[in-house]
Design an enzyme around this catalytic site. Structure first.
Site, PDB file in Angstrom:
ATOM      1  N   THR A 110      30.804  -8.274   5.371  1.00 30.93           N
ATOM      2  CA  THR A 110      31.733  -7.513   6.202  1.00 30.93           C
ATOM      3  C   THR A 110      32.089  -6.239   5.448  1.00 30.93           C
ATOM      4  OG1 THR A 110      32.633  -9.481   7.283  1.00 30.93           O
ATOM      5  CG2 THR A 110      33.998  -7.492   7.315  1.00 30.93           C
ATOM      6  N   LYS A 185      32.939  -6.835  14.324  1.00 26.03           N
ATOM      7  CA  LYS A 185      33.606  -7.742  13.399  1.00 26.03           C
ATOM      8  C   LYS A 185      35.038  -7.290  13.147  1.00 26.03           C
ATOM      9  CE  LYS A 185      34.295 -11.009  10.367  1.00 26.03           C
ATOM     10  NZ  LYS A 185      33.446 -11.259   9.193  1.00 26.03           N
ATOM     11  N   LYS A 253      41.281  -6.927   3.193  1.00 25.89           N
ATOM     12  CA  LYS A 253      40.131  -6.025   3.085  1.00 25.89           C
ATOM     13  C   LYS A 253      39.586  -5.685   4.472  1.00 25.89           C
ATOM     14  CE  LYS A 253      35.933  -7.090   3.002  1.00 25.89           C
ATOM     15  NZ  LYS A 253      34.571  -7.656   2.828  1.00 25.89           N
TER      16      LYS A 253
END
Length: 306
Positions: A110, A185, A253
């Site tokens: 990711t 995502k 994050k």
């Protein structure tokens, strides 16, 4: 294999770079599916531990990403962040320095949409088929092989990747061009963050109202409030159990990536920004390595008079 051999032929020569909680499980599924595996991890001890935990799978240990990719038809990465990804893919000793022309590259990290697009551009000169393919489903999904994968890239690249991804995914969706998998995502993480925040408040609210939480769950989990988070985390959050994989630090994050992309495209994401700050509170409490449902920790139980 030659350049004319279909990439998805079974078994394929696959180099897997990054054997963390998610990557290690995915590599195991590929090995069990009969693919020829070369593995690389920046910490060799983790690669050795993976082999010890999977004695039935024959692998080649690579000394570098370039070494891993040299004989590969497919390279798959699952590392930490943009810098980690750039290092294992684009550096002088990275995978792209030796990966054969026309090969398939899949990234499960990711990361930002920017690095995904950059990698796709870098791959064009070698006619590589590049797919940014972040996953959702967590550690349990990786272990059981039931991940959902959102893919960015050309239709040709995603079609080539599908037979590989099916070793550990129950759903593979082509969402758009290079970088689109990463932006999808981000949307996924925004939805999760909002759902957890609402669930945390609802649980504490019900407790303060002296309701039987089991009855509350029974009443509301079959209606419009139902969600994966409710089904899987309602009871564990109420019992202060937060050892279920994806950590608060990693969620921060991911939300940071989402907010950066939002600024780039001009999107308003006030709920995401607010929940991100709630997670800052959880980190400050010392619970950054607990799973994302630990958000409820910032809402302490209070004793009230009946």
């Amino acid at each position: 294999m030659t350049d004319s051999t279909p990439i998805a032929a079974n078994p394929a020569n696959i180099a897997f770079l990054g054997l963390g909680v998610m990557g290690g499980a995915m590599a195991r599924h590929l090995g069990n599916a009969g693919h020829a595996l070369t593995i690389f991890n920046r910490t060799p001890a983790r690669a050795e531990a993976w082999q010890a935990a999977n004695p039935g799978i024959t692998v080649r240990f690579a000394s570098s990403p370039a070494d891993a990719a040299e004989s590969a038809d497919v390279v798959i990465t699952c590392v930490g962040n943009d810098d980690d990804l750039a290092d294992v893919v684009l550096s002088p000793n990275g995978a792209f320095s030796t990966l054969r022309r026309g090969a398939l590259y899949i990234d499960h990290t990711t990361v930002s949409a920017r690095i995904a697009r950059q990698i796709a551009v870098e791959g064009r000169d070698k006619e590589l088929l590049c797919v940014d393919a972040p996953v959702t489903g967590g550690q349990s999904g990786a272990e059981s092989g039931t991940l959902a994968i959102m893919c960015g890239g050309s239709a040709k690249a995603v079609d080539a990747a599908r037979p590989i991804l099916e070793a550990y995914a129950k759903r593979v969706v082509h969402v758009g061009k290079s970088g689109a998998g990463q932006t999808a995502k981000m949307a996924n993480q925004m939805c999760i963050a909002g759902a957890i925040a609402g669930l945390a408040e609802a649980i504490r609210f019900a407790e303060l109202a002296h309701l039987d939480l089991d009855k509350v769950f029974e009443a509301i989990s079959g209606g419009a409030a139902q969600s994966w988070q409710m089904d899987n985390r309602f009871h564990t959050m109420a019992k202060d159990e937060f050892d279920f994989g994806f950590a608060v630090d990693l969620m921060r994050k991911d939300l940071g990536l989402a907010m950066d992309e939002a600024r780039t495209i001009g999107a308003s994401v006030p709920v995401t920004a607010l929940v991100d700050q709630f997670y800052v509170d959880v980190q400050a409490m010392g619970f950054g390595r607990e799973d994302t449902s630990a958000l409820i920790r910032r809402l302490p139980r209070r004793k009230v008079a009946k």
